[in-house]
Scaffold this motif. Structure first.
Motif, PDB file in Angstrom:
ATOM      1  N   LYS A 102       0.949  -1.171   0.078  1.00 44.28           N
ATOM      2  CA  LYS A 102      -0.063   0.020   0.082  1.00 44.28           C
ATOM      3  C   LYS A 102       0.828   1.380  -0.050  1.00 44.28           C
ATOM      4  N   SER A 103       1.971   1.278   0.627  1.00 48.93           N
ATOM      5  CA  SER A 103       2.796   2.612   0.760  1.00 48.93           C
ATOM      6  C   SER A 103       3.800   2.602  -0.135  1.00 48.93           C
ATOM      7  N   SER A 104       4.154   1.395  -0.950  1.00 53.41           N
ATOM      8  CA  SER A 104       5.100   1.568  -1.838  1.00 53.41           C
ATOM      9  C   SER A 104       5.048   1.135  -2.977  1.00 53.41           C
ATOM     10  N   ALA A 105       3.975   1.078  -3.586  1.00 52.30           N
ATOM     11  CA  ALA A 105       3.348   0.660  -5.056  1.00 52.30           C
ATOM     12  C   ALA A 105       4.188   1.237  -6.079  1.00 52.30           C
ATOM     13  N   ALA A 106       4.568   2.683  -6.038  1.00 51.20           N
ATOM     14  CA  ALA A 106       5.447   3.312  -7.017  1.00 51.20           C
ATOM     15  C   ALA A 106       6.858   2.754  -6.881  1.00 51.20           C
ATOM     16  N   GLU A 107       7.347   2.655  -5.669  1.00 49.56           N
ATOM     17  CA  GLU A 107       8.842   2.186  -5.459  1.00 49.56           C
ATOM     18  C   GLU A 107       8.848   0.873  -6.038  1.00 49.56           C
ATOM     19  N   VAL A 163       7.032  -0.637  -8.353  1.00 50.73           N
ATOM     20  CA  VAL A 163       7.101  -0.886  -9.921  1.00 50.73           C
ATOM     21  C   VAL A 163       8.618  -0.179 -10.204  1.00 50.73           C
ATOM     22  N   LYS A 164       9.229   0.644  -9.941  1.00 46.65           N
ATOM     23  CA  LYS A 164      10.395   1.242 -10.367  1.00 46.65           C
ATOM     24  C   LYS A 164      11.816   0.018  -9.920  1.00 46.65           C
ATOM     25  N   GLU A 165      11.505  -0.807  -8.753  1.00 46.15           N
ATOM     26  CA  GLU A 165      12.236  -1.753  -8.429  1.00 46.15           C
ATOM     27  C   GLU A 165      12.409  -2.935  -9.375  1.00 46.15           C
ATOM     28  N   ASN A 202      15.263  -5.186 -10.489  1.00 42.99           N
ATOM     29  CA  ASN A 202      15.224  -6.683  -9.900  1.00 42.99           C
ATOM     30  C   ASN A 202      13.608  -7.264 -10.191  1.00 42.99           C
ATOM     31  N   PRO A 203      13.798  -7.936 -11.102  1.00 44.36           N
ATOM     32  CA  PRO A 203      12.259  -8.775 -11.308  1.00 44.36           C
ATOM     33  C   PRO A 203      11.859  -9.619 -10.459  1.00 44.36           C
ATOM     34  N   GLU A 204      12.608 -10.176  -9.546  1.00 44.98           N
ATOM     35  CA  GLU A 204      12.263 -11.173  -8.663  1.00 44.98           C
ATOM     36  C   GLU A 204      10.717 -11.013  -7.867  1.00 44.98           C
ATOM     37  N   PRO A 205       9.923 -11.897  -7.860  1.00 44.50           N
ATOM     38  CA  PRO A 205       8.393 -11.773  -7.338  1.00 44.50           C
ATOM     39  C   PRO A 205       8.525 -11.185  -5.758  1.00 44.50           C
ATOM     40  N   MET A 256       4.524  -9.257  -9.549  1.00 48.87           N
ATOM     41  CA  MET A 256       5.623  -9.705 -10.183  1.00 48.87           C
ATOM     42  C   MET A 256       5.614  -8.867 -11.362  1.00 48.87           C
ATOM     43  N   ASP A 257       6.766  -8.499 -11.958  1.00 51.59           N
ATOM     44  CA  ASP A 257       7.144  -7.943 -13.183  1.00 51.59           C
ATOM     45  C   ASP A 257       6.231  -8.628 -14.307  1.00 51.59           C
ATOM     46  N   ILE A 258       5.629  -7.941 -15.257  1.00 52.62           N
ATOM     47  CA  ILE A 258       4.680  -8.178 -16.271  1.00 52.62           C
ATOM     48  C   ILE A 258       5.617  -8.956 -17.125  1.00 52.62           C
ATOM     49  N   GLY A 259       6.773  -8.583 -17.538  1.00 56.45           N
ATOM     50  CA  GLY A 259       7.701  -9.374 -18.445  1.00 56.45           C
ATOM     51  C   GLY A 259       8.096 -10.853 -17.775  1.00 56.45           C
ATOM     52  N   GLU A 260       8.241 -11.025 -16.395  1.00 54.95           N
ATOM     53  CA  GLU A 260       8.383 -12.307 -15.663  1.00 54.95           C
ATOM     54  C   GLU A 260       7.125 -13.026 -15.902  1.00 54.95           C
ATOM     55  N   TYR A 261       5.910 -12.389 -15.622  1.00 56.31           N
ATOM     56  CA  TYR A 261       4.749 -13.091 -15.617  1.00 56.31           C
ATOM     57  C   TYR A 261       4.458 -13.785 -17.272  1.00 56.31           C
TER      58      TYR A 261
END
Length: 118
Positions: A46-51, A53-55, A59-62, A76-81
């Motif tokens: 809730k508090s870090s959603a934008a962060e 996404v940037k991470e 680092n695409p680890e879920p 998880m990252d959409i590419g990894e998904y």
């Protein structure tokens, strides 16, 4: 510290109250990652959603999201998904082929190629 290697699913009892357990699993690219480092409470989401996404760009680890101490979702990252979904589709095709082979529903390569030429 004890290491637990998990190949499929994570028992919820390992996610709560076991700070002395390092949980390892196979990542989509074959490397081993520590899931214990990627478990976060829902308040973090809730508090870090934008962060978050940037991470994922570096680092695409879920990330496993917990609620009341229980694992509830994975972010998880959409590419990894998408890679994961492609892999699952291929595994389903392999399982179907194995099932048909075991049921005797196959032909040898020469017969198949001859049929294709007709």
């Amino acid at each position: 510290m004890r290491t637990v290697l998990i190949r499929q699913g994570i028992p919820s009892r390992l996610l709560t109250g076991h700070n002395s357990v390092r949980i390892l699993t196979f990542w989509s690219q074959g490397a081993i990652m520590s899931l214990a480092e990627h478990i976060r409470p829902i308040t973090y989401l809730k508090s870090s959603a934008a962060e978050i996404v940037k991470e994922f760009a570096v680092n695409p680890e879920p990330i496993i999201i917990t609620q009341n101490g229980e694992a509830k979702m994975v972010v998880m990252d959409i590419g990894e998904y998408e890679k994961q979904q492609e892999t699952l589709a291929l595994l389903k095709l392999l399982a179907l082929g194995k099932k048909e082979f075991n049921a005797g529903k196959f032909s040898d390569a020469e017969a198949f190629l001859d049929e294709m030429d007709d």
